[in-house]
Write an enzyme that holds these catalytic residues in place. Sequence first.
Site, PDB file in Angstrom:
ATOM      1  N   GLU A 106      44.279 -23.679   7.645  1.00 62.05           N
ATOM      2  CA  GLU A 106      44.030 -22.469   8.435  1.00 62.05           C
ATOM      3  C   GLU A 106      45.138 -21.466   8.182  1.00 62.05           C
ATOM      4  OE1 GLU A 106      43.569 -22.781  12.657  1.00 62.05           O
ATOM      5  OE2 GLU A 106      41.460 -23.291  12.490  1.00 62.05           O
TER       6      GLU A 106
ATOM      7  N   HIS B  81      42.060 -12.211  18.789  1.00 64.09           N
ATOM      8  CA  HIS B  81      41.435 -12.819  17.619  1.00 64.09           C
ATOM      9  C   HIS B  81      40.767 -11.714  16.826  1.00 64.09           C
ATOM     10  CE1 HIS B  81      39.309 -15.469  14.980  1.00 64.09           C
ATOM     11  NE2 HIS B  81      39.977 -16.490  15.495  1.00 64.09           N
TER      12      HIS B  81
ATOM     13  N   ARG C 272      47.585 -14.187  12.306  1.00 61.70           N
ATOM     14  CA  ARG C 272      46.498 -13.630  13.111  1.00 61.70           C
ATOM     15  C   ARG C 272      46.800 -12.230  13.645  1.00 61.70           C
ATOM     16  NH1 ARG C 272      44.114 -17.868  17.261  1.00 61.70           N
ATOM     17  NH2 ARG C 272      43.110 -18.675  15.413  1.00 61.70           N
TER      18      ARG C 272
ATOM     19  N   HIS D  70      42.214 -13.303  23.092  1.00 61.45           N
ATOM     20  CA  HIS D  70      41.911 -14.692  22.719  1.00 61.45           C
ATOM     21  C   HIS D  70      42.829 -15.712  23.376  1.00 61.45           C
ATOM     22  CE1 HIS D  70      40.309 -17.882  20.314  1.00 61.45           C
ATOM     23  NE2 HIS D  70      41.431 -18.081  19.663  1.00 61.45           N
TER      24      HIS D  70
ATOM     25  N   ARG E 242      51.089 -17.292  18.737  1.00 63.14           N
ATOM     26  CA  ARG E 242      50.702 -18.702  18.572  1.00 63.14           C
ATOM     27  C   ARG E 242      50.185 -18.960  17.161  1.00 63.14           C
ATOM     28  NH1 ARG E 242      45.123 -21.422  19.713  1.00 63.14           N
ATOM     29  NH2 ARG E 242      44.505 -19.344  19.080  1.00 63.14           N
TER      30      ARG E 242
HETATM   31  C1  LIG Z   1      36.449 -19.477  21.576  1.00 61.48           C
HETATM   32  C2  LIG Z   1      37.783 -20.168  21.545  1.00 61.48           C
HETATM   33  C3  LIG Z   1      38.139 -20.910  20.437  1.00 61.48           C
HETATM   34  C4  LIG Z   1      39.355 -21.569  20.400  1.00 61.48           C
HETATM   35  N1  LIG Z   1      39.670 -22.328  19.307  1.00 61.48           N
HETATM   36  C5  LIG Z   1      40.807 -23.054  19.310  1.00 61.48           C
HETATM   37  C6  LIG Z   1      41.085 -23.956  18.253  1.00 61.48           C
HETATM   38  O1  LIG Z   1      40.303 -24.120  17.328  1.00 61.48           O
HETATM   39  N2  LIG Z   1      42.246 -24.659  18.311  1.00 61.48           N
HETATM   40  C7  LIG Z   1      43.144 -24.533  19.332  1.00 61.48           C
HETATM   41  O2  LIG Z   1      44.175 -25.201  19.327  1.00 61.48           O
HETATM   42  N3  LIG Z   1      42.888 -23.683  20.355  1.00 61.48           N
HETATM   43  C8  LIG Z   1      41.752 -22.964  20.374  1.00 61.48           C
HETATM   44  N4  LIG Z   1      41.494 -22.114  21.419  1.00 61.48           N
HETATM   45  C9  LIG Z   1      42.427 -22.080  22.542  1.00 61.48           C
HETATM   46  C10 LIG Z   1      42.269 -23.356  23.365  1.00 61.48           C
HETATM   47  O3  LIG Z   1      40.901 -23.677  23.465  1.00 61.48           O
HETATM   48  C11 LIG Z   1      42.834 -23.200  24.760  1.00 61.48           C
HETATM   49  O4  LIG Z   1      44.108 -22.652  24.728  1.00 61.48           O
HETATM   50  C12 LIG Z   1      42.918 -24.541  25.451  1.00 61.48           C
HETATM   51  O5  LIG Z   1      41.686 -25.220  25.348  1.00 61.48           O
HETATM   52  C13 LIG Z   1      43.287 -24.351  26.899  1.00 61.48           C
HETATM   53  O6  LIG Z   1      43.083 -25.554  27.584  1.00 61.48           O
HETATM   54  P1  LIG Z   1      43.357 -25.553  29.138  1.00 61.48           P
HETATM   55  O7  LIG Z   1      43.059 -26.945  29.587  1.00 61.48           O
HETATM   56  O8  LIG Z   1      44.690 -24.992  29.404  1.00 61.48           O
HETATM   57  O9  LIG Z   1      42.298 -24.513  29.741  1.00 61.48           O
HETATM   58  P2  LIG Z   1      40.694 -24.488  29.769  1.00 61.48           P
HETATM   59  O10 LIG Z   1      40.109 -25.367  28.755  1.00 61.48           O
HETATM   60  O11 LIG Z   1      40.277 -23.057  29.774  1.00 61.48           O
HETATM   61  O12 LIG Z   1      40.351 -25.122  31.180  1.00 61.48           O
HETATM   62  C14 LIG Z   1      40.718 -24.481  32.370  1.00 61.48           C
HETATM   63  C15 LIG Z   1      39.771 -24.913  33.472  1.00 61.48           C
HETATM   64  O13 LIG Z   1      40.314 -24.502  34.723  1.00 61.48           O
HETATM   65  C16 LIG Z   1      39.267 -23.999  35.521  1.00 61.48           C
HETATM   66  N5  LIG Z   1      39.845 -23.118  36.548  1.00 61.48           N
HETATM   67  C17 LIG Z   1      40.383 -21.886  36.377  1.00 61.48           C
HETATM   68  N6  LIG Z   1      40.793 -21.402  37.559  1.00 61.48           N
HETATM   69  C18 LIG Z   1      40.508 -22.342  38.503  1.00 61.48           C
HETATM   70  C19 LIG Z   1      40.688 -22.402  39.909  1.00 61.48           C
HETATM   71  N7  LIG Z   1      41.262 -21.405  40.591  1.00 61.48           N
HETATM   72  N8  LIG Z   1      40.254 -23.510  40.564  1.00 61.48           N
HETATM   73  C20 LIG Z   1      39.677 -24.536  39.894  1.00 61.48           C
HETATM   74  N9  LIG Z   1      39.511 -24.529  38.543  1.00 61.48           N
HETATM   75  C21 LIG Z   1      39.908 -23.438  37.866  1.00 61.48           C
HETATM   76  C22 LIG Z   1      38.376 -23.277  34.511  1.00 61.48           C
HETATM   77  O14 LIG Z   1      37.083 -23.053  35.039  1.00 61.48           O
HETATM   78  C23 LIG Z   1      38.392 -24.269  33.363  1.00 61.48           C
HETATM   79  O15 LIG Z   1      37.406 -25.254  33.523  1.00 61.48           O
HETATM   80  C24 LIG Z   1      40.265 -21.441  21.478  1.00 61.48           C
HETATM   81  C25 LIG Z   1      39.917 -20.688  22.587  1.00 61.48           C
HETATM   82  C26 LIG Z   1      38.684 -20.061  22.633  1.00 61.48           C
HETATM   83  C27 LIG Z   1      38.327 -19.255  23.847  1.00 61.48           C
END
Ligand SMILES: Cc1cc2nc3c(=O)[nH]c(=O)nc-3n(C[C@H](O)[C@H](O)[C@H](O)COP(=O)(O)OP(=O)(O)OC[C@H]3O[C@@H](n4cnc5c(N)ncnc54)[C@H](O)[C@@H]3O)c2cc1C
Length: 466
Positions: free
Chosen positions: A107, A221, A263, A321, A356
């Site tokens: 990547e 992004h 990026r 993003h 990042r």
């Molecule tokens: C389209 C896309 C593609 C990506 N591709 C990549 C990739 O290929 N590789 C990579 O490393 N990263 C990638 N990323 C970034 C990565 O996905 C995220 O940074 C990572 O998954 C974040 O994980 P998390 O557990 O912190 O949050 P999330 O997976 O967003 O989970 C957070 C959860 O908390 C919940 N929540 C929020 N507020 C509250 C509240 N007040 N009360 C209860 N629940 C709540 C939300 O509803 C959600 O379910 C991508 C992001 C996107 C959007």
Amino acid sequence: MIIVGGGVAGLMAALAASPYPVTLLNPGPLGVAAASAMSQGGLAAAVGADDSVALHVADTLAAGAGLCDPEAVERIIGAGPALVETLLRLGVRFDRDAASALAVGLEAAHARPRILHGNGDQTGAEIMRALMARVRATPSITIVQAVARKIVVGDNGVAGVLAVRGSEILLLPSDRVLLATGGIGGLFSHTTNPEGAIGHGLMLAMDVGAELADLEFIQFHPTALDVAGASLPLISEAVRGEGARFIDETGAYFMRGGDLAPRDVVARGVFAHVQAEHQVFLDAREIGARFATRFPAIAAICARAGIDPMTQPIPVRPAAHYHMGGVVVDAAGRTSIEGLYAAGEVARTGLHGANRLASNSLLEAAICGEAAGLAMAALQVKPLRDVQAELPALPDAVPVRPIMSAHLGVLRDAAGMGLAAEKFAEMAGQNPAAALALRIAQAALARKNSVGAHARVETKQFYKAA
Ligand SMILES: Cc1cc2nc3c(=O)[nH]c(=O)nc-3n(C[C@H](O)[C@H](O)[C@H](O)COP(=O)(O)OP(=O)(O)OC[C@H]3O[C@@H](n4cnc5c(N)ncnc54)[C@H](O)[C@@H]3O)c2cc1C
């Protein structure tokens, strides 16, 4: 223990804490509206034969533009290969090559192929599938469909969470709470994030006075599919890794610095070309029939928009993003408030600095979620006193989005950021989303130079062609 958010960070924390009892709050069914489930590109870890942690560390530090915390980078990147073993043990099925070894892809800005995929471009969904199955099978984890609206803090540190489930208000007592709420892309008019990712965790942390940092560093992004709506499907960088190139409506190649430049450089190139009234496309026609097997999810997204990547260039635009900044945490996920922890995108570990490196965030969410879960389960139990709390105002991202997009997007200037700060200040008292946007605008104004994802046009160094 209460975990707010059921993405990769929250699920890894809940599993690591087991058998310590965990209440996991998530607004809806697990996996829905979580960025984790949408990740396409993959998870970066130095597991390839010609790779090393030192090379992965060097790439991460280079992307972070001098603002990473080197200790955090060494710790988190160093834990990558062991994390891959853990995820395999938890049932994640990473793609394998013909010899059954883990397949690793290349990547942007990675010196070696080190991106692990699951089901081609459905890596996040595959990791979530395995973690959700484990979580559902773990009796110590109780899943509650509710939205956390306030962290309750007493004299002794964290005392619980006030949450809302439909019309019901829940006061959940606990001396330890993990914020795992994801990112802030939903504060912008165009984002790759779920629309509801408006920085809830940051608002909860701000409300109790937790330290935040690097809020100005927001990654855009370069290649969201340019269709109607706020939450835009992503066309992963991996498509360029396989040979797709940027062109405009005349068919001309325009990207100074190369298609696989970091990026932020690419996003600025695309944004500047859009500002110059060009349409931007990703030309993946040379990938040919392989596109549908290598990128089945992206092929399906394109098909829904009526685009055939084998014969037509894909229209793209930059979109918010990833948030590099967040709630300041240490190696165990501890914030500045006793009993309050944070992990995943909501946290600021120091791994990303000003920008990042692609695919480092799933890695960070999993490693730091696990570390926080272990640390929280090991805490001594504190007696909980009765605490009172009232619901704060409901955050509303709608009036914030156009201002964030106009003045705190890919390219910024002092006048615009100042104007944005004034408008947010007027709304901040009644709207926590505006209060958060104000903190972001203030942080951006205070950062006088262009660095990483923070590009101030008046500094004239914003388009750094490689
Ligand atoms: C389209 C896309 C593609 C990506 N591709 C990549 C990739 O290929 N590789 C990579 O490393 N990263 C990638 N990323 C970034 C990565 O996905 C995220 O940074 C990572 O998954 C974040 O994980 P998390 O557990 O912190 O949050 P999330 O997976 O967003 O989970 C957070 C959860 O908390 C919940 N929540 C929020 N507020 C509250 C509240 N007040 N009360 C209860 N629940 C709540 C939300 O509803 C959600 O379910 C991508 C992001 C996107 C959007």
